[in-house]
Motif scaffolding. Structure first.
Motif, PDB file in Angstrom:
ATOM      1  N   PRO A  75      13.479  35.881 -11.205  1.00 27.17           N
ATOM      2  CA  PRO A  75      13.565  36.225 -12.627  1.00 27.17           C
ATOM      3  C   PRO A  75      14.557  37.347 -12.935  1.00 27.17           C
ATOM      4  O   PRO A  75      15.276  37.271 -13.923  1.00 27.17           O
ATOM      5  CB  PRO A  75      12.141  36.641 -12.990  1.00 27.17           C
ATOM      6  N   SER A  76      14.639  38.359 -12.117  1.00 37.79           N
ATOM      7  CA  SER A  76      15.564  39.460 -12.395  1.00 37.79           C
ATOM      8  C   SER A  76      17.015  38.989 -12.302  1.00 37.79           C
ATOM      9  O   SER A  76      17.851  39.367 -13.110  1.00 37.79           O
ATOM     10  CB  SER A  76      15.322  40.621 -11.437  1.00 37.79           C
ATOM     11  N   ALA A  77      17.322  38.147 -11.317  1.00 39.13           N
ATOM     12  CA  ALA A  77      18.692  37.628 -11.165  1.00 39.13           C
ATOM     13  C   ALA A  77      19.043  36.679 -12.299  1.00 39.13           C
ATOM     14  O   ALA A  77      20.154  36.713 -12.826  1.00 39.13           O
ATOM     15  CB  ALA A  77      18.842  36.922  -9.826  1.00 39.13           C
ATOM     16  N   ALA A  79      17.921  36.645 -15.320  1.00 38.78           N
ATOM     17  CA  ALA A  79      18.077  37.349 -16.586  1.00 38.78           C
ATOM     18  C   ALA A  79      19.403  38.095 -16.660  1.00 38.78           C
ATOM     19  O   ALA A  79      19.991  38.236 -17.723  1.00 38.78           O
ATOM     20  CB  ALA A  79      16.918  38.322 -16.787  1.00 38.78           C
ATOM     21  N   THR A  80      19.891  38.578 -15.525  1.00 42.93           N
ATOM     22  CA  THR A  80      21.101  39.397 -15.546  1.00 42.93           C
ATOM     23  C   THR A  80      22.370  38.594 -15.319  1.00 42.93           C
ATOM     24  O   THR A  80      23.447  39.045 -15.653  1.00 42.93           O
ATOM     25  CB  THR A  80      21.035  40.502 -14.476  1.00 42.93           C
ATOM     26  N   HIS A 115       9.354  30.124 -15.258  1.00 42.30           N
ATOM     27  CA  HIS A 115      10.465  30.965 -15.700  1.00 42.30           C
ATOM     28  C   HIS A 115      11.018  30.561 -17.063  1.00 42.30           C
ATOM     29  O   HIS A 115      11.911  31.237 -17.582  1.00 42.30           O
ATOM     30  CB  HIS A 115      11.602  30.939 -14.666  1.00 42.30           C
TER      31      HIS A 115
END
Length: 143
Positions: A75-77, A79-80, A115
């Protein structure tokens, strides 16, 4: 399985049953799986019957507000770093995972589903608010 591309496309009003019809993986009723589980079952049955040479990988993406997101990335990857179209049909970075059974396809789709962006609407309490694409690539390689 003879080198042709295939697409299943569903469009319709919110809450009309698109996701239910395409993705449903034995949610309580094994007699009525969705189109994707039925297709995957046929693909794996064909491989078992006919060949010792197959290789399957899949990707799962979401298009939200005209931006492409990798539903299989952490999720962090995701989103960025949105996915970019870098050539004709080439998306990067887009994670592909090897699948070897209907169970592994189900696990990939469930992970991707977690996700997806969801919100409530007047029509549906948990509307996805986006479009998703599940892609399966079948290559003829030594198993």
């Amino acid at each position: 399985m003879e080198g042709y591309n295939a697409v299943i496309f569903a469009c319709g009003q919110t809450a009309s049953g698109k996701t239910f019809t395409l993705v449903r993986f034995h949610s309580g009723n094994e007699d009525q799986p969705g189109i994707i589980p039925r297709a995957m079952k046929d693909v794996f049955a064909h491989i078992r019957r006919t060949s010792t040479r197959e290789y399957l990988r899949c990707s799962y993406l979401e298009i939200y507000n005209e931006t492409i997101y990798d539903l299989l990335a952490p999720p962090s990857a995701a989103a960025t770093q949105p996915v970019q179209l870098i050539g004709q049909g080439i998306l990067s970075p887009l994670r592909e995972e090897v699948v070897t059974s209907l169970k592994s396809v189900r696990e990939v789709m469930e992970r991707g589903k977690r996700h997806r962006r969801i919100a409530s609407t007047d029509w549906n309490e948990r509307s996805s608010r986006s479009h998703s694409v599940f892609r399966l690539v079948i290559e003829n390689r030594e198993r």
